[in-house]
Design a protein around this motif. Structure first.
Motif, short mmCIF file in Angstrom:
data_model
loop_
_atom_site.label_atom_id
_atom_site.label_comp_id
_atom_site.label_asym_id
_atom_site.label_seq_id
_atom_site.Cartn_x
_atom_site.Cartn_y
_atom_site.Cartn_z
N ALA A 173 -16.56 -35.87 3.79
CA ALA A 173 -15.41 -35.46 4.59
C ALA A 173 -14.28 -34.88 3.73
O ALA A 173 -14.53 -34.03 2.90
CB ALA A 173 -14.94 -36.62 5.47
N SER A 174 -13.05 -35.37 3.91
CA SER A 174 -11.92 -34.73 3.23
C SER A 174 -12.02 -34.87 1.70
O SER A 174 -11.53 -34.01 0.98
CB SER A 174 -10.59 -35.32 3.71
N ASP A 175 -12.69 -35.93 1.23
CA ASP A 175 -12.87 -36.08 -0.22
C ASP A 175 -13.79 -34.98 -0.75
O ASP A 175 -13.52 -34.38 -1.80
CB ASP A 175 -13.48 -37.45 -0.55
N LEU A 176 -14.86 -34.73 -0.02
CA LEU A 176 -15.79 -33.66 -0.41
C LEU A 176 -15.08 -32.32 -0.39
O LEU A 176 -15.21 -31.50 -1.30
CB LEU A 176 -16.99 -33.65 0.55
N ARG A 177 -14.29 -32.11 0.68
CA ARG A 177 -13.60 -30.82 0.80
C ARG A 177 -12.59 -30.66 -0.33
O ARG A 177 -12.38 -29.56 -0.84
CB ARG A 177 -12.92 -30.70 2.17
N LEU A 178 -11.97 -31.77 -0.75
CA LEU A 178 -11.03 -31.68 -1.87
C LEU A 178 -11.75 -31.22 -3.14
O LEU A 178 -11.29 -30.31 -3.83
CB LEU A 178 -10.33 -33.03 -2.13
N GLN A 221 -18.48 -34.90 -12.19
CA GLN A 221 -18.56 -36.36 -12.29
C GLN A 221 -18.32 -37.03 -10.94
O GLN A 221 -19.04 -37.94 -10.55
CB GLN A 221 -17.52 -36.88 -13.31
N VAL A 222 -17.29 -36.56 -10.23
CA VAL A 222 -16.99 -37.16 -8.93
C VAL A 222 -18.16 -36.94 -7.98
O VAL A 222 -18.58 -37.87 -7.26
CB VAL A 222 -15.68 -36.58 -8.33
N GLU A 262 -9.33 -40.94 -9.68
CA GLU A 262 -10.12 -39.76 -10.06
C GLU A 262 -9.70 -38.53 -9.25
O GLU A 262 -9.54 -37.44 -9.80
CB GLU A 262 -11.61 -40.04 -9.85
N LEU A 263 -9.51 -38.74 -7.95
CA LEU A 263 -9.12 -37.60 -7.10
C LEU A 263 -7.71 -37.15 -7.45
O LEU A 263 -7.40 -35.95 -7.45
CB LEU A 263 -9.21 -37.98 -5.62
N ASP A 264 -6.87 -38.11 -7.75
CA ASP A 264 -5.50 -37.80 -8.12
C ASP A 264 -5.46 -36.96 -9.40
O ASP A 264 -4.71 -35.99 -9.51
CB ASP A 264 -4.74 -39.12 -8.33
N LEU A 319 -20.35 -34.48 11.03
CA LEU A 319 -19.73 -35.80 10.88
C LEU A 319 -19.41 -36.15 9.43
O LEU A 319 -18.40 -36.78 9.14
CB LEU A 319 -20.64 -36.88 11.49
N PHE A 320 -20.25 -35.68 8.50
CA PHE A 320 -20.01 -36.04 7.11
C PHE A 320 -19.16 -35.03 6.33
O PHE A 320 -18.83 -35.26 5.18
CB PHE A 320 -21.33 -36.29 6.38
N THR A 321 -18.85 -33.89 6.95
CA THR A 321 -17.99 -32.94 6.24
C THR A 321 -16.64 -32.83 6.91
O THR A 321 -15.62 -32.66 6.25
CB THR A 321 -18.60 -31.54 6.17
N ASN A 322 -16.63 -32.92 8.23
CA ASN A 322 -15.38 -32.73 8.95
C ASN A 322 -15.35 -33.53 10.24
O ASN A 322 -15.43 -32.98 11.32
CB ASN A 322 -15.21 -31.23 9.25
N PRO A 323 -15.25 -34.87 10.11
CA PRO A 323 -15.23 -35.69 11.32
C PRO A 323 -13.99 -35.39 12.16
O PRO A 323 -12.97 -34.97 11.62
CB PRO A 323 -15.20 -37.12 10.78
N ARG A 324 -14.09 -35.60 13.45
CA ARG A 324 -12.96 -35.29 14.33
C ARG A 324 -11.89 -36.38 14.29
O ARG A 324 -10.71 -36.08 14.45
CB ARG A 324 -13.45 -35.17 15.77
#
Lengths: 272, 242
Positions: free
Chosen positions: B85-90, B76-77, B19-21, A254-259
């Motif tokens: 989620a997608s922020d972590l993956r970025l 830093q981020v 920051e992500l940008d 859920l915290f890395t890749n939520p659906r």
């Protein structure tokens, strides 16, 4: 510890994890609840796995605290509350007429946001529930009190001053005392409603460590606004929004890749 | 869920968006520099321009500095935002991509050094055709990998994963023909070996471009496709994301 075997229900609810009944402690089916004409929970169906930590997260007013309160019938005395659906604890309906609310609350303990020790000594706080139950020798009772304080990771800090007032403890110690008081009566499930949100970071970590240790013999349900906390301590996380269960998954996923985009938006702090 | 290219600019915190940008902008700038390094390194050889070769060797330091800067920003981020989620993956994808870009930079520098040796020993142009062909191929891969990163284009990224096999084949056949040169004429061994090192570096650049493409898939779909057989990929992606 092996993971609870997971099984997914119908394809429509792919974002909602299900557990086999024999691995579940609580089973909630079609649960709806309204305060008067204001709906708070809308047709929730989920199982809570035994001896795991399950976190409920969601924005304010999403129904997560309401859901937690239903689990030990804290709404019973509110005449405005209208409830539908059922909650099964180890296969028994907690709302069945023959169920004693006192006994239910012994089996399903609850810890609240601000520590609420009784205005008495540390010892008497933990002894309180045991005295109500009765039938125990003083010696046996003291053994249980020590065990409960040790389980709540408080014993070493208070063993020399058990007769001191509970109010002399720090906020974090008070919260662990309240947990010890709950543990003393031997619950199967522990409900934690924002248990660390009024505590400093070190006390918070102690509570989180305690949660991890308690799951060896308890089922824990945690409600929190602090998503990092949910991510740190829980095995499974349920995301609620406007009274609906949106997504329920292993915390890792859920915290890395939520659906679902709704979940993603909430946990990453995006505008809905 | 798949993410789209505007997803990292929708946070309640505008500072976080920024920051992500910046992470993405800096990665793209590093990519641009690295692309140029590869182009110049190969150009130095083909145009027999050892000055250009030396500039590539000197510029490698700038590439290294950019990697360190990007890593610091990512740290830093992670420390301040605890992205999910997608922020972590970025953030993870950017750290990994910067590392691969830095190594492409190292390969470019290696190519430039061998080019300088070849130019100075004035030993003919055996193997240059192969270098030209493979270098065009891997440079296109690097460019496409960066484009797919910027646009979060997984289709383009997956195409690259398949292309890496072609580069490996081209590399194999180039090595065989260079081996023939060495067997025919022992005096050619030293210069041909230099060309082989260059081809080897180009082949490695293709591998790094392939890695970049894999990070794009991870970033967009949350799937880790490293160490997955390219043949199984398309099927896999379809099954996991119906």
């Amino acid at each position: 510890m092996p993971l609870v075997k997971e099984q997914r229900s119908s394809p429509d609810s792919a974002a909602i994890i299900d557990f086999p009944p024999e691995a579940s402690s609580l089973a909630i089916r079609g649960l709806s609840l309204a305060y008067g004409d204001k709906s708070a929970l809308n047709n929730l169906t989920l199982r809570v796995p035994r001896h795991r930590v399950t976190a409920f997260i969601g924005p304010s007013g999403c129904g997560k605290s309401t859901l937690l309160r239903v689990l030990n019938r804290l709404h019973d005395l509110n005449d405005e509350v209208v409830r539908e659906g059922e909650v099964m604890l180890e296969g028994e309906d907690i709302h069945a007429p023959e169920v004693s609310v006192a006994e239910l609350r012994r089996r399903v303990g609850m810890v609240f946001q601000s520590p609420n020790p009784f205005p008495m000594s540390i010892h008497d706080n933990v002894a309180f529930g045991l005295r109500l139950q009765g039938g125990l020798s003083k010696r046996k009772r003291d053994d249980i009190i020590e065990w409960a304080l040790r389980s709540a990771a408080l014993w070493d800090e208070v063993k020399d001053r058990l007769r001191a007032s509970a109010w002399s403890l720090s906020g974090g110690q008070q919260q662990r005392l309240v947990i010890a008081r709950t543990l003393a009566v031997g619950p199967e499930v522990l409900l934690l409603d924002e248990p660390a949100s009024a505590l400093d970071p070190i006390s918070t970590l102690k509570i989180e460590e305690l949660i991890r240790n308690l799951k060896s013999h308890l089922t824990l349900v945690l409600v929190t606004h602090n998503m990092q906390q949910a991510a740190r301590v829980s095995d499974y996380t349920a995301f609620l929004q406007q009274g609906e269960l949106v997504e329920y998954a292993p915390t890792d996923t859920l915290f890395t890749n939520p659906r679902l985009a709704r979940t993603e938006n909430y946990i990453t702090g995006r505008m809905a | 869920m798949d993410i789209t290219s505007d997803i990292h600019s929708q946070h309640i915190s505008r500072q976080f968006n920024q920051e992500l940008d910046e992470l993405k902008t800096h990665l793209m700038a590093m990519g641009g520099l690295v692309e140029k390094q590869v182009q110049d390194a190969v150009g130095a050889l083909l145009d027999r321009d050892s000055e250009l070769g030396q500039r590539v060797v000197d510029n490698d330091r700038a590439v290294n500095d950019m990697q360190i800067k990007i890593d610091e920003e990512c740290t830093q981020v992670l420390a301040r935002r605890q992205p999910t989620a997608s922020d972590l993956r970025l953030v993870l994808a950017v750290i990994r991509a910067a590392s691969d870009l830095e190594r492409i930079g190292d390969e470019a520098s290696k190519i430039a050094r061998n080019a300088i040796d070849l130019i100075e020993s004035d030993s003919g142009n055996r193997g240059f055709v192969e270098v030209r062909m493979i270098s065009e191929h891997v440079r296109r891969m690097v460019r496409d990998a960066l484009t797919s990163f910027a646009r979060l284009d997984t289709e383009l990224a997956l195409k690259l994963v398949h292309e890496d096999d072609e580069v490996d084949n081209e590399y194999g056949s180039a090595m065989r023909s260079l081996m023939t040169f060495m067997m025919e004429d022992a005096r050619s061994i030293s210069p041909v070996l230099s060309v082989m090192w260059i081809l080897r570096a180009l082949e490695r650049i293709g591998d790094h471009a392939n890695n970049l493409a894999e990070y794009v898939v991870y970033l967009v779909k949350g799937l880790d496709i490293r160490h997955t057989d390219p043949e199984d990929l398309d099927k896999d992606m379809f099954e996991r994301n119906p």
